[in-house]
Design a protein around this motif. Structure first.
Motif, PDB file in Angstrom:
ATOM      1  N   LEU A 184      -2.182  -7.218 -11.212  1.00 49.30           N
ATOM      2  CA  LEU A 184      -3.632  -7.949 -11.214  1.00 49.30           C
ATOM      3  C   LEU A 184      -3.343  -9.369 -10.724  1.00 49.30           C
ATOM      4  N   CYS A 185      -3.958  -9.959 -10.134  1.00 46.48           N
ATOM      5  CA  CYS A 185      -3.922 -11.377  -9.573  1.00 46.48           C
ATOM      6  C   CYS A 185      -5.157 -12.061  -9.595  1.00 46.48           C
ATOM      7  N   ASP A 186      -5.102 -13.517  -9.058  1.00 43.73           N
ATOM      8  CA  ASP A 186      -6.452 -14.108  -8.701  1.00 43.73           C
ATOM      9  C   ASP A 186      -6.842 -13.839  -7.304  1.00 43.73           C
ATOM     10  N   PHE A 187      -5.878 -13.626  -6.446  1.00 46.42           N
ATOM     11  CA  PHE A 187      -6.038 -13.403  -4.973  1.00 46.42           C
ATOM     12  C   PHE A 187      -4.843 -12.669  -4.344  1.00 46.42           C
ATOM     13  N   ALA A 188      -5.335 -11.919  -3.488  1.00 50.25           N
ATOM     14  CA  ALA A 188      -4.176 -11.345  -2.580  1.00 50.25           C
ATOM     15  C   ALA A 188      -4.913 -10.840  -1.314  1.00 50.25           C
ATOM     16  N   GLN A 189      -3.986 -10.896  -0.369  1.00 47.76           N
ATOM     17  CA  GLN A 189      -4.258 -10.516   1.224  1.00 47.76           C
ATOM     18  C   GLN A 189      -3.323  -9.991   1.856  1.00 47.76           C
ATOM     19  N   SER A 226      -1.170 -16.141  -8.147  1.00 46.78           N
ATOM     20  CA  SER A 226      -1.260 -15.828  -9.669  1.00 46.78           C
ATOM     21  C   SER A 226      -1.365 -14.391 -10.116  1.00 46.78           C
ATOM     22  N   ALA A 227      -0.177 -13.982  -9.956  1.00 47.58           N
ATOM     23  CA  ALA A 227      -0.038 -12.482 -10.417  1.00 47.58           C
ATOM     24  C   ALA A 227       0.259 -12.325 -11.935  1.00 47.58           C
ATOM     25  N   PRO A 262     -22.342 -10.151 -20.217  1.00 48.06           N
ATOM     26  CA  PRO A 262     -21.432  -9.755 -19.154  1.00 48.06           C
ATOM     27  C   PRO A 262     -20.815 -10.862 -18.317  1.00 48.06           C
ATOM     28  N   ALA A 263     -19.710 -10.912 -17.549  1.00 51.60           N
ATOM     29  CA  ALA A 263     -19.094 -11.724 -16.613  1.00 51.60           C
ATOM     30  C   ALA A 263     -18.446 -11.082 -15.686  1.00 51.60           C
ATOM     31  N   PRO A 264     -18.176 -11.699 -14.281  1.00 50.06           N
ATOM     32  CA  PRO A 264     -17.172 -11.190 -13.514  1.00 50.06           C
ATOM     33  C   PRO A 264     -15.879 -11.146 -13.880  1.00 50.06           C
ATOM     34  N   VAL A 265     -15.153 -10.165 -13.476  1.00 50.31           N
ATOM     35  CA  VAL A 265     -14.007  -9.912 -13.784  1.00 50.31           C
ATOM     36  C   VAL A 265     -12.745 -10.896 -13.032  1.00 50.31           C
ATOM     37  N   GLY A 266     -13.342 -11.281 -11.909  1.00 53.23           N
ATOM     38  CA  GLY A 266     -12.445 -12.514 -11.223  1.00 53.23           C
ATOM     39  C   GLY A 266     -11.149 -12.159 -11.054  1.00 53.23           C
ATOM     40  N   MET A 285      -8.084  -9.559  -8.458  1.00 50.90           N
ATOM     41  CA  MET A 285      -7.909  -8.517  -7.642  1.00 50.90           C
ATOM     42  C   MET A 285      -6.446  -7.774  -7.784  1.00 50.90           C
ATOM     43  N   LEU A 286      -6.425  -6.541  -7.194  1.00 48.87           N
ATOM     44  CA  LEU A 286      -5.244  -5.710  -7.350  1.00 48.87           C
ATOM     45  C   LEU A 286      -4.299  -5.837  -6.212  1.00 48.87           C
ATOM     46  N   ALA A 287      -3.246  -6.046  -6.262  1.00 51.38           N
ATOM     47  CA  ALA A 287      -2.216  -6.087  -5.357  1.00 51.38           C
ATOM     48  C   ALA A 287      -1.323  -4.981  -5.169  1.00 51.38           C
ATOM     49  N   LEU A 288      -0.909  -4.272  -4.386  1.00 52.70           N
ATOM     50  CA  LEU A 288       0.096  -3.009  -4.297  1.00 52.70           C
ATOM     51  C   LEU A 288       0.801  -3.105  -3.139  1.00 52.70           C
ATOM     52  N   VAL A 289       2.147  -2.610  -3.150  1.00 52.71           N
ATOM     53  CA  VAL A 289       2.868  -2.208  -2.333  1.00 52.71           C
ATOM     54  C   VAL A 289       3.385  -0.789  -2.441  1.00 52.71           C
ATOM     55  N   LEU A 290       2.958   0.092  -1.329  1.00 57.37           N
ATOM     56  CA  LEU A 290       3.287   1.463  -1.485  1.00 57.37           C
ATOM     57  C   LEU A 290       4.507   1.767  -0.301  1.00 57.37           C
ATOM     58  N   GLU A 291       5.467   2.645  -0.824  1.00 56.77           N
ATOM     59  CA  GLU A 291       6.668   2.592  -0.132  1.00 56.77           C
ATOM     60  C   GLU A 291       6.587   4.079   0.304  1.00 56.77           C
ATOM     61  N   MET A 292       6.852   4.329   1.766  1.00 58.09           N
ATOM     62  CA  MET A 292       6.713   5.742   2.436  1.00 58.09           C
ATOM     63  C   MET A 292       7.666   6.022   3.121  1.00 58.09           C
ATOM     64  N   SER A 293       8.082   7.150   3.475  1.00 58.66           N
ATOM     65  CA  SER A 293       8.758   7.465   4.499  1.00 58.66           C
ATOM     66  C   SER A 293       8.128   7.157   5.692  1.00 58.66           C
ATOM     67  N   PRO A 294       8.999   7.267   6.983  1.00 54.81           N
ATOM     68  CA  PRO A 294       8.103   7.001   8.259  1.00 54.81           C
ATOM     69  C   PRO A 294       7.206   8.137   8.801  1.00 54.81           C
ATOM     70  N   VAL A 295       7.517   9.202   8.316  1.00 55.11           N
ATOM     71  CA  VAL A 295       6.532  10.208   8.547  1.00 55.11           C
ATOM     72  C   VAL A 295       5.287  10.201   7.712  1.00 55.11           C
ATOM     73  N   GLU A 296       5.308   9.943   6.465  1.00 53.95           N
ATOM     74  CA  GLU A 296       4.221   9.804   5.591  1.00 53.95           C
ATOM     75  C   GLU A 296       3.282   8.278   5.907  1.00 53.95           C
ATOM     76  N   ALA A 297       3.950   7.186   6.425  1.00 58.17           N
ATOM     77  CA  ALA A 297       3.431   6.180   7.051  1.00 58.17           C
ATOM     78  C   ALA A 297       2.309   6.310   7.903  1.00 58.17           C
ATOM     79  N   THR A 298       2.820   6.963   9.046  1.00 59.20           N
ATOM     80  CA  THR A 298       2.058   7.277  10.255  1.00 59.20           C
ATOM     81  C   THR A 298       0.762   8.181   9.786  1.00 59.20           C
ATOM     82  N   ASP A 299       0.922   9.098   8.636  1.00 60.24           N
ATOM     83  CA  ASP A 299      -0.385   9.899   8.205  1.00 60.24           C
ATOM     84  C   ASP A 299      -1.362   8.923   7.460  1.00 60.24           C
ATOM     85  N   SER A 300      -2.460   9.316   7.539  1.00 58.71           N
ATOM     86  CA  SER A 300      -3.686   8.674   6.812  1.00 58.71           C
ATOM     87  C   SER A 300      -3.417   8.933   5.368  1.00 58.71           C
TER      88      SER A 300
END
Length: 135
Positions: free
Chosen positions: A8-13, A23-24, A35-39, A41-56
Protein backbone atom coordinates in the motif's frame (compact mmCIF):
# COMPACT_ATOMS: atom_id res chain seq x y z
CA UNK A 1 1.74 -16.82 -11.53
CA UNK A 2 2.92 -15.48 -8.18
CA UNK A 3 2.44 -12.19 -6.38
CA UNK A 4 6.04 -10.98 -5.86
CA UNK A 5 5.38 -7.42 -4.63
CA UNK A 6 2.28 -6.14 -2.85
CA UNK A 7 2.30 -2.85 -0.97
CA UNK A 8 0.00 0.00 0.00
CA UNK A 9 1.42 3.36 -0.99
CA UNK A 10 0.70 7.06 -1.52
CA UNK A 11 1.09 6.78 -5.30
CA UNK A 12 1.99 4.20 -7.95
CA UNK A 13 2.05 4.09 -11.72
CA UNK A 14 3.14 1.81 -14.53
CA UNK A 15 5.36 3.25 -17.24
CA UNK A 16 6.97 1.20 -20.02
CA UNK A 17 6.41 -2.03 -18.06
CA UNK A 18 8.03 -0.65 -14.90
CA UNK A 19 6.36 0.00 -11.55
CA UNK A 20 7.00 3.37 -9.90
CA UNK A 21 6.02 3.55 -6.21
CA UNK A 22 6.08 6.49 -3.79
CA UNK A 23 5.84 6.16 0.00
CA UNK A 24 5.23 2.39 0.23
CA UNK A 25 4.44 0.20 3.21
CA UNK A 26 1.44 2.07 4.61
CA UNK A 27 -0.11 0.43 7.68
CA UNK A 28 -1.78 3.50 9.28
CA UNK A 29 -3.87 6.35 7.93
CA UNK A 30 -4.81 9.33 10.11
CA UNK A 31 -7.75 11.59 9.28
CA UNK A 32 -9.31 14.61 11.00
CA UNK A 33 -12.78 12.99 10.95
CA UNK A 34 -14.73 10.16 9.33
CA UNK A 35 -15.98 9.29 6.78
CA UNK A 36 -12.74 10.24 5.03
CA UNK A 37 -10.91 9.32 1.82
CA UNK A 38 -8.55 6.35 2.19
CA UNK A 39 -5.92 8.27 0.21
CA UNK A 40 -3.77 5.36 -0.94
CA UNK A 41 -3.08 2.99 -3.80
CA UNK A 42 -2.06 -0.65 -4.17
CA UNK A 43 1.08 -1.56 -6.12
CA UNK A 44 1.64 -5.13 -7.31
CA UNK A 45 4.20 -7.05 -9.31
CA UNK A 46 2.95 -10.36 -10.65
CA UNK A 47 5.56 -12.90 -11.79
CA UNK A 48 4.46 -15.12 -14.69
CA UNK A 49 5.86 -17.67 -17.05
CA UNK A 50 6.02 -16.52 -20.70
CA UNK A 51 2.97 -18.66 -21.52
CA UNK A 52 0.96 -17.17 -18.62
CA UNK A 53 2.04 -13.62 -19.47
CA UNK A 54 0.63 -13.72 -22.99
CA UNK A 55 -2.76 -14.89 -21.70
CA UNK A 56 -5.24 -12.44 -20.21
CA UNK A 57 -5.63 -12.62 -16.40
CA UNK A 58 -8.09 -10.82 -14.15
CA UNK A 59 -6.99 -9.48 -10.78
CA UNK A 60 -9.69 -8.76 -8.18
CA UNK A 61 -8.83 -6.26 -5.43
CA UNK A 62 -11.24 -5.54 -2.57
CA UNK A 63 -11.12 -3.11 0.33
CA UNK A 64 -12.85 -4.78 3.28
CA UNK A 65 -13.69 -3.77 6.82
CA UNK A 66 -12.65 -5.84 9.86
CA UNK A 67 -15.69 -8.11 9.38
CA UNK A 68 -14.82 -8.85 5.74
CA UNK A 69 -17.58 -6.66 4.32
CA UNK A 70 -16.69 -5.24 0.89
CA UNK A 71 -16.32 -1.44 0.81
CA UNK A 72 -14.85 -1.17 -2.70
CA UNK A 73 -13.68 -3.45 -5.47
CA UNK A 74 -11.56 -3.09 -8.57
CA UNK A 75 -11.20 -5.83 -11.17
CA UNK A 76 -8.36 -5.27 -13.59
CA UNK A 77 -6.88 -7.29 -16.40
CA UNK A 78 -3.23 -7.95 -17.20
CA UNK A 79 -1.64 -9.30 -20.36
CA UNK A 80 1.81 -8.82 -21.85
CA UNK A 81 3.02 -8.77 -25.41
CA UNK A 82 6.47 -10.32 -25.17
CA UNK A 83 9.15 -8.78 -27.32
CA UNK A 84 12.38 -10.14 -28.66
CA UNK A 85 14.22 -9.07 -25.47
CA UNK A 86 13.00 -12.05 -23.44
CA UNK A 87 14.98 -15.27 -23.19
CA UNK A 88 13.08 -18.56 -23.68
CA UNK A 89 11.53 -19.59 -20.38
CA UNK A 90 12.42 -16.29 -18.67
CA UNK A 91 9.91 -15.26 -16.00
CA UNK A 92 8.07 -12.02 -16.68
CA UNK A 93 7.30 -9.31 -14.11
CA UNK A 94 3.92 -7.69 -14.73
CA UNK A 95 3.14 -4.51 -12.74
CA UNK A 96 -0.41 -3.70 -11.63
CA UNK A 97 -1.84 -0.67 -9.81
CA UNK A 98 -5.22 -0.18 -8.10
CA UNK A 99 -6.27 3.36 -7.11
CA UNK A 100 -8.41 3.64 -3.97
CA UNK A 101 -7.44 7.23 -3.08
CA UNK A 102 -10.96 8.69 -3.27
CA UNK A 103 -12.78 5.74 -1.67
CA UNK A 104 -14.26 6.73 1.71
CA UNK A 105 -13.52 4.90 4.92
CA UNK A 106 -16.70 5.03 7.04
CA UNK A 107 -15.07 5.03 10.50
CA UNK A 108 -11.81 4.50 12.36
CA UNK A 109 -10.78 0.86 12.65
CA UNK A 110 -9.00 -2.03 10.98
CA UNK A 111 -9.33 -2.61 7.23
CA UNK A 112 -7.68 -4.83 4.65
CA UNK A 113 -6.99 -4.86 0.93
CA UNK A 114 -7.57 -8.38 -0.39
CA UNK A 115 -5.82 -9.35 -3.65
CA UNK A 116 -7.02 -12.38 -5.60
CA UNK A 117 -5.80 -13.09 -9.12
CA UNK A 118 -8.52 -15.13 -10.84
CA UNK A 119 -6.00 -17.77 -11.82
CA UNK A 120 -5.80 -21.32 -10.43
CA UNK A 121 -3.04 -22.05 -7.91
CA UNK A 122 -2.44 -18.42 -6.88
CA UNK A 123 -2.81 -17.78 -3.18
CA UNK A 124 -4.70 -14.62 -2.22
CA UNK A 125 -2.83 -11.89 -0.35
CA UNK A 126 -4.29 -9.45 2.17
CA UNK A 127 -2.64 -6.24 3.37
CA UNK A 128 -4.11 -4.75 6.53
CA UNK A 129 -4.11 -1.16 7.75
CA UNK A 130 -5.65 0.83 10.58
CA UNK A 131 -7.54 4.10 10.16
CA UNK A 132 -7.52 6.47 13.13
CA UNK A 133 -8.51 9.99 14.09
CA UNK A 134 -5.54 12.33 14.02
CA UNK A 135 -4.86 13.70 17.42
Amino acid sequence: MDIRVATLCDFAQVREGLLFVSSAGITRVYRESFPAPVGMMLALVLEMSPVEATDSHKVRVRVEDADGQKLAEIVGEVQVKLGSGHDPGELVNVPFVADFRTMNLPAPGRYQVAIQPETPRVNPVALSFRAAVRG
